[in-house]
Design a protein around this motif. Sequence first.
Motif, PDB file in Angstrom:
ATOM      1  N   VAL A 204       0.846  -1.186   0.000  1.00  0.00           N
ATOM      2  CA  VAL A 204       0.000   0.000   0.000  1.00  0.00           C
ATOM      3  C   VAL A 204       0.889   1.247   0.000  1.00  0.00           C
ATOM      4  CG1 VAL A 204      -1.703   1.312   1.338  1.00  0.00           C
ATOM      5  CG2 VAL A 204      -1.875  -1.185   1.191  1.00  0.00           C
ATOM      6  N   LEU A 205       0.594   2.204  -0.889  1.00  0.00           N
ATOM      7  CA  LEU A 205       1.338   3.460  -0.942  1.00  0.00           C
ATOM      8  C   LEU A 205       0.571   4.532  -0.159  1.00  0.00           C
ATOM      9  CD1 LEU A 205       3.670   5.212  -1.922  1.00  0.00           C
ATOM     10  CD2 LEU A 205       2.375   5.644  -4.037  1.00  0.00           C
ATOM     11  N   ILE A 206       1.216   5.046   0.888  1.00  0.00           N
ATOM     12  CA  ILE A 206       0.629   6.086   1.735  1.00  0.00           C
ATOM     13  C   ILE A 206       1.420   7.375   1.535  1.00  0.00           C
ATOM     14  CG2 ILE A 206       0.107   6.801   4.101  1.00  0.00           C
ATOM     15  CD1 ILE A 206       0.210   3.757   4.838  1.00  0.00           C
ATOM     16  N   CYS A 207       0.726   8.456   1.199  1.00  0.00           N
ATOM     17  CA  CYS A 207       1.367   9.768   1.152  1.00  0.00           C
ATOM     18  C   CYS A 207       0.960  10.551   2.390  1.00  0.00           C
ATOM     19  CB  CYS A 207       0.988  10.532  -0.108  1.00  0.00           C
ATOM     20  SG  CYS A 207       1.984  10.078  -1.543  1.00  0.00           S
ATOM     21  N   TRP A 225       2.037  17.246  -7.662  1.00  0.00           N
ATOM     22  CA  TRP A 225       3.130  17.716  -8.515  1.00  0.00           C
ATOM     23  C   TRP A 225       3.847  16.538  -9.176  1.00  0.00           C
ATOM     24  CZ3 TRP A 225       3.840  22.708  -9.686  1.00  0.00           C
ATOM     25  CH2 TRP A 225       3.344  23.699  -8.809  1.00  0.00           C
ATOM     26  N   LEU A 226       3.648  15.327  -8.661  1.00  0.00           N
ATOM     27  CA  LEU A 226       4.471  14.185  -9.052  1.00  0.00           C
ATOM     28  C   LEU A 226       3.756  13.186  -9.953  1.00  0.00           C
ATOM     29  CD1 LEU A 226       6.111  13.515  -5.551  1.00  0.00           C
ATOM     30  CD2 LEU A 226       6.867  15.071  -7.367  1.00  0.00           C
ATOM     31  N   GLY A 227       2.472  13.411 -10.213  1.00  0.00           N
ATOM     32  CA  GLY A 227       1.747  12.537 -11.143  1.00  0.00           C
ATOM     33  C   GLY A 227       1.417  11.171 -10.578  1.00  0.00           C
ATOM     34  N   ILE A 228       1.073  11.098  -9.281  1.00  0.00           N
ATOM     35  CA  ILE A 228       0.684   9.819  -8.679  1.00  0.00           C
ATOM     36  C   ILE A 228      -0.661   9.965  -7.962  1.00  0.00           C
ATOM     37  CG2 ILE A 228       3.064   9.017  -8.401  1.00  0.00           C
ATOM     38  CD1 ILE A 228       2.841   9.744  -5.400  1.00  0.00           C
ATOM     39  N   ARG A 229      -1.303   8.819  -7.685  1.00  0.00           N
ATOM     40  CA  ARG A 229      -2.525   8.759  -6.880  1.00  0.00           C
ATOM     41  C   ARG A 229      -2.304   7.692  -5.807  1.00  0.00           C
ATOM     42  NH1 ARG A 229      -7.404  11.078  -8.540  1.00  0.00           N
ATOM     43  NH2 ARG A 229      -8.715   9.447  -7.666  1.00  0.00           N
ATOM     44  N   PRO A 230      -1.939   8.105  -4.606  1.00  0.00           N
ATOM     45  CA  PRO A 230      -1.657   7.138  -3.542  1.00  0.00           C
ATOM     46  C   PRO A 230      -2.900   6.334  -3.161  1.00  0.00           C
ATOM     47  CG  PRO A 230      -0.995   9.377  -2.936  1.00  0.00           C
ATOM     48  CD  PRO A 230      -1.812   9.490  -4.161  1.00  0.00           C
ATOM     49  N   ASP A 231      -2.663   5.204  -2.500  1.00  0.00           N
ATOM     50  CA  ASP A 231      -3.775   4.390  -2.009  1.00  0.00           C
ATOM     51  C   ASP A 231      -4.449   5.039  -0.796  1.00  0.00           C
ATOM     52  OD1 ASP A 231      -3.281   2.214  -3.864  1.00  0.00           O
ATOM     53  OD2 ASP A 231      -1.476   1.847  -2.687  1.00  0.00           O
ATOM     54  N   MET A 245      -7.658  18.183  14.410  1.00  0.00           N
ATOM     55  CA  MET A 245      -8.367  17.339  13.460  1.00  0.00           C
ATOM     56  C   MET A 245      -7.369  16.666  12.525  1.00  0.00           C
ATOM     57  SD  MET A 245     -11.538  18.353  10.948  1.00  0.00           S
ATOM     58  CE  MET A 245     -12.895  17.201  10.744  1.00  0.00           C
ATOM     59  N   GLY A 246      -7.687  15.463  12.096  1.00  0.00           N
ATOM     60  CA  GLY A 246      -6.905  14.748  11.102  1.00  0.00           C
ATOM     61  C   GLY A 246      -7.845  13.913  10.264  1.00  0.00           C
ATOM     62  N   ALA A 247      -7.328  13.362   9.172  1.00  0.00           N
ATOM     63  CA  ALA A 247      -8.186  12.562   8.299  1.00  0.00           C
ATOM     64  C   ALA A 247      -7.365  11.639   7.420  1.00  0.00           C
ATOM     65  CB  ALA A 247      -9.056  13.472   7.417  1.00  0.00           C
ATOM     66  N   LEU A 248      -8.022  10.574   6.964  1.00  0.00           N
ATOM     67  CA  LEU A 248      -7.509   9.696   5.918  1.00  0.00           C
ATOM     68  C   LEU A 248      -8.412   9.829   4.710  1.00  0.00           C
ATOM     69  CD1 LEU A 248      -6.608   8.249   8.667  1.00  0.00           C
ATOM     70  CD2 LEU A 248      -6.561   6.158   7.325  1.00  0.00           C
ATOM     71  N   LEU A 249      -7.807   9.958   3.532  1.00  0.00           N
ATOM     72  CA  LEU A 249      -8.519   9.816   2.266  1.00  0.00           C
ATOM     73  C   LEU A 249      -8.140   8.444   1.732  1.00  0.00           C
ATOM     74  CD1 LEU A 249      -8.237  12.949   2.772  1.00  0.00           C
ATOM     75  CD2 LEU A 249      -8.460  13.203   0.301  1.00  0.00           C
TER      76      LEU A 249
END
Length: 378
Positions: A204-207, A225-231, A245-249
Amino acid sequence: MELFDVYPLLDINIVKGSGCKVWDDKGTEYLDLYGGHAVISIGHSHPHYINKVNEQLNKLGFYSNSVINTMQQKLASRLGKICGYDDYQLFLINSGAEANENALKLASFTNGRTRVLAASKAFHGRTSLAVEATDNPKIIAPINANNHVTYLPLNDIMAWKRELEKGDVCACIIECIQGVGGIRLADAGFAQKLQKACREHGAVLICDEIQCGYGRSGKFFAHQWLGIRPDIITVAKGIANGFPMGALLISPQFKPQYGQLGTTFGGNHLACSAALAVLDVMEDENLVENARETGDYLIGRLKELQKENSHITDVRGRGLMIGIELDIPHKHVREKLVYELHCFTGCASTNILRLLPPLCFTKEMADEFIIRLKKALG
């Protein structure tokens, strides 16, 4: 009872803020290029933010996640459209560390693995697994040192591929602009190849966008800026302009199950009102675009100053997340900026000034900072 003394404090008591300025209890005004560690996104004491939070507080401050909260649904819908991830899922918590903790937990639930790859100089938080993924042995207690994490050089794709090929990696977690690490930027080529390798090997790729996200880089997320879509994307700091506050997408590939994740305070009514107000102001005042334009301008001015002043060895960053590397320790420069020139900055390592002003920072303020920095550097 006394405070548990773990913070080296500046001898200043800040009591008021407005926009990109703060005042101490003696009435001294300071230019704020620190933003409370990148937390202040839309500016101190924005009137719309104050009105919306007060309005909600007069209705209901908190109720638990055992009932419907339409404000959470509204926040998910609006955030998805604004940041370009309307097909993702939103999970709300209280802090950046908690966001990364839950991201790593969700990754492990999904693929059953326990090993994590993180970058050298990474900072992902101070809770159990988040601190283990943080490359600083001084803050990892023995109880947290569980050998889950391998640190690898940022942008060295072959090193990351070699570890992924072993087939036991649960997740790769990266800051696309390292904050505590000194404003080190991930390369587009590295990020794209890492995403491809994660997919090939079931990781899994997490940014971690906790500091570099929410418009600070001049795009909504630094990874854009880097052309990726993390999981999974983790956010906090600027999401609610100072309200915790925090969140996960979370990518649609992850299927939620009742009880899998949980929180008592996360996504409460007051927090959601703050987060929705932040999105209002970001849209109405074009703050992402301002971060890009003003950041480019400030970086340009700093590079001009670098040609004049030998103490500046490097200037790097994107948007309003900027590192100024010095050939001298930052301590005395930063203290002079604060105590004599009345200007707040952040820092990293022993010789890097870190600039994280509110996203409403202006070119005129950038010019004023250059004047003060020149004086601080002598």
